[in-house]
Motif scaffolding. Structure first.
Motif, PDB file in Angstrom:
ATOM      1  N   UNK A   1       4.007  -5.939   4.901  1.00  0.00           N
ATOM      2  CA  UNK A   1       4.181  -4.505   4.761  1.00  0.00           C
ATOM      3  C   UNK A   1       3.724  -4.102   3.366  1.00  0.00           C
TER       4      UNK A   1
ATOM      5  N   UNK B   1       3.615   2.569  -0.038  1.00  0.00           N
ATOM      6  CA  UNK B   1       2.842   3.566  -0.788  1.00  0.00           C
ATOM      7  C   UNK B   1       3.823   4.389  -1.613  1.00  0.00           C
TER       8      UNK B   1
ATOM      9  N   UNK C   1       1.991  -3.199   8.111  1.00  0.00           N
ATOM     10  CA  UNK C   1       2.652  -1.919   8.303  1.00  0.00           C
ATOM     11  C   UNK C   1       2.748  -1.204   6.961  1.00  0.00           C
ATOM     12  N   UNK C   2       2.745   0.121   7.020  1.00  0.00           N
ATOM     13  CA  UNK C   2       2.756   0.935   5.808  1.00  0.00           C
ATOM     14  C   UNK C   2       4.095   1.638   5.663  1.00  0.00           C
ATOM     15  N   UNK C   3       4.746   1.432   4.530  1.00  0.00           N
ATOM     16  CA  UNK C   3       5.969   2.176   4.238  1.00  0.00           C
ATOM     17  C   UNK C   3       5.677   3.222   3.184  1.00  0.00           C
ATOM     18  N   UNK C   4       6.490   4.255   3.181  1.00  0.00           N
ATOM     19  CA  UNK C   4       6.255   5.357   2.273  1.00  0.00           C
ATOM     20  C   UNK C   4       7.465   5.532   1.368  1.00  0.00           C
TER      21      UNK C   4
ATOM     22  N   UNK D   1      13.464  -0.314  -1.174  1.00  0.00           N
ATOM     23  CA  UNK D   1      12.407  -1.026  -0.468  1.00  0.00           C
ATOM     24  C   UNK D   1      12.308  -2.469  -0.938  1.00  0.00           C
TER      25      UNK D   1
ATOM     26  N   UNK E   1      14.455   3.249   5.563  1.00  0.00           N
ATOM     27  CA  UNK E   1      13.097   3.181   5.040  1.00  0.00           C
ATOM     28  C   UNK E   1      12.165   3.930   5.988  1.00  0.00           C
ATOM     29  N   UNK E   2      11.093   4.468   5.423  1.00  0.00           N
ATOM     30  CA  UNK E   2      10.152   5.283   6.194  1.00  0.00           C
ATOM     31  C   UNK E   2       8.829   4.543   6.343  1.00  0.00           C
ATOM     32  N   UNK E   3       8.394   4.365   7.580  1.00  0.00           N
ATOM     33  CA  UNK E   3       7.075   3.790   7.827  1.00  0.00           C
ATOM     34  C   UNK E   3       6.143   4.883   8.301  1.00  0.00           C
ATOM     35  N   UNK E   4       4.859   4.648   8.094  1.00  0.00           N
ATOM     36  CA  UNK E   4       3.882   5.656   8.430  1.00  0.00           C
ATOM     37  C   UNK E   4       2.888   5.097   9.431  1.00  0.00           C
TER      38      UNK E   4
ATOM     39  N   UNK F   1      -1.533   1.314  16.014  1.00  0.00           N
ATOM     40  CA  UNK F   1      -0.626   1.247  14.876  1.00  0.00           C
ATOM     41  C   UNK F   1       0.833   1.367  15.335  1.00  0.00           C
TER      42      UNK F   1
END
Lengths: 336, 336
Positions: free
Chosen positions: A61, A64, A96-99, A115, B96-99, B111
């Protein structure tokens, strides 16, 4: 859903061997790897991210870090382009992308801490670089964290960080030379916050050009936009009197368009007498009236390359460069 | 870093009891809970997200689905505001927030699939609602997935989905009535894609107002922006001849500002003869010239409430409403 045990059974190996194949261990022979991978494909087996994270003590992961701390950032689609570039690369490589975002630096910091501590995230991309940033200070102090900046590191402490950036010094110089070439020779650089490394670099680029010229006609003022938005008289003084500013380099498009409004509302100003060039070539440059000449900085590429660095894939690219190009797009705001 | 075992030891309970306290189990007495929580605090213990995910078979993570499929979305800071609202609530509640994002529907779908299969994500917020959306179709077919839309579900199949929205039908009617009140009575609704539920609802609202009036003076045309951007002659016909359109309801600000440019470039049009009202009240309304009257729809609140729904916290709010208000902000584009 198939488990690692199902895969192992079908391939005729032990579960631990199957697991080693997933992690491409050199201990396993190529024929065994091929057999296990065929079984994975047949069973549509996907290794579970969270299980892997625990096992590997690392996560696939990427976090961002998005500074939604000012209205200016929330209004700027520039960041959506960067996000698009990052997610494209991450999608391709099964990351995977976390924000991480926050209204204040404090909230952003807490989000990032969470995080790291609780999400076990080891890879971060900062979409900005700013002086004495408490969030970056925290993250770069943590052991085992891989950190990539979009923008140049601001001080020595950060020099060992990976980053991608435009050559903003050169871009600033190019913008200044462009205005001089259009016979605007009393220049002002308009900014909002010089602690932002990108804003400062562009200023230094403009200043360098003016300093190198010998003509006394030349000028380079440094204007903080907010000082003039609410003080139009002071702004008009800049256009008259000693300074007679006639060319503006705005640190980005959102500043450029607000500067344009300021010019429109200034009684003495007639648009065509003033040249404006700004940066980022976002939708704001295209929709303003007159449309704004702007320096394209390719945010999608900035995002893509930052992601490649964060994933440790940058060196695999044959012509990988940390510096993304820039290019002046001429529009009506610089036609003298 | 402290483990659950350290916490249990300090509190004088078994690790499984400590774990039950973390999950606020009703089986554990209040005094024990207080003791364990004190131990957690003393040791600065943070439950590990990924370990919890495996144990609970659920994740304290929320996936935001962002359709970066069109240039229009990438250019629209509206989505950054929604993201800001979502992350604020998630930060407060340790989620947590994923995008999930993609250039194409296919990439976006992959995705999201990866987030479900490999990331074990169970909570999704769709930042849009569109007809026959393959991504939403996929997600809502998966068992055990909690799905919240920002925007009204588009068909019966989706009716059991949770959503937050503005009352876009009413907002469309309000916008039309506003123009009529300013004596613009030949109306055109300007859109880009009526498969987007929000664009269609606003159109139906405008149409309803015109249909209810008895005066023959009234008119309601439906214009697809792209048809006219490259055919200025056809656009000019709308302003002259039979229709004589004089009031425009634009489906959002980005469309409003492009419509304004089209009017500027039309030889017969003088800005002040035409009224424009649009939606979202983003930066585009403020920076256009003349500035655009726009319907504020409070995207930050939309994001916040969507997050509360996704986290199952909505019912705890005393006056929780799924419908977020709207409000007309008058500017220069409707001064007749």
């Amino acid at each position: 859903m198939a488990t690692i045990k199902d895969v192992a059974r079908l391939a005729g190996v032990s579960p631990s061997t199957a697991s080693r194949v997933i992690h491409d261990s050199p201990l396993i022979s190529e024929p065994t790897k091929i057999r296990v991978r065929a079984a994975m494909e047949k069973l549509d087996y996907s290794p579970n991210f969270t299980a892997q994270n625990l096992a590997n003590q690392k996560t696939n992961m990427v976090g961002i870090v998005l500074p939604l701390t000012s209205q200016r950032v929330v209004d700027d689609p520039f960041f959506l382009k960067i996000i698009q570039g990052i997610t494209q690369v991450c999608n391709q490589h099964d990351y995977l992308v976390l924000l991480a975002a926050g209204k204040t630096s404090q909230e952003l910091l807490q989000n990032v801490q969470s995080m790291i501590k609780r999400g076990n995230i080891k890879n971060f991309i900062f979409t900005y670089s700013s002086q004495q940033d408490p969030v970056l200070n925290y993250v770069s102090d943590q052991p085992g964290i891989n950190c990539v900046l979009i923008g140049k590191p601001s001080d020595k402490r950060e020099r060992n960080l990976k980053f991608v950036d435009n050559d903003n010094l050169q871009a600033g110089s190019d913008a200044a030379n462009f205005l001089l070439g259009r016979h605007f020779n009393k220049l002002a650089y308009v900014y909002t916050d010089l602690r932002q490394v990108v804003q400062n670099d562009r200023y230094l680029g403009v200043k360098q050009v003016v300093d190198q010229q010998t003509s006394e006609q030349l000028l380079c003022l440094k204007l903080k936009l907010d000082d003039y938005l609410y003080n139009r008289q002071a702004f008009q003084q800049l256009l008259k009197n000693d300074s007679q500013v006639n060319g503006f380099v705005a640190c980005d498009d959102t500043v450029g368009i607000r500067l344009q409004q300021l010019l429109k509302s200034s009684s003495i100003a007639h648009q065509t007498n003033y040249g404006i060039i700004c940066f980022n070539n976002s939708i704001f440059s295209r929709i303003s009236h007159p449309s704004l000449t702007s320096v394209e900085v390719f945010p999608l590429q900035l995002g893509e390359r930052a992601a490649l660095l964060a994933l440790g894939l940058a060196n695999q690219e044959p012509n990988f460069s940390l510096i993304v190009d820039h290019q002046i797009i001429e529009r009506n705001s610089t036609r003298n």
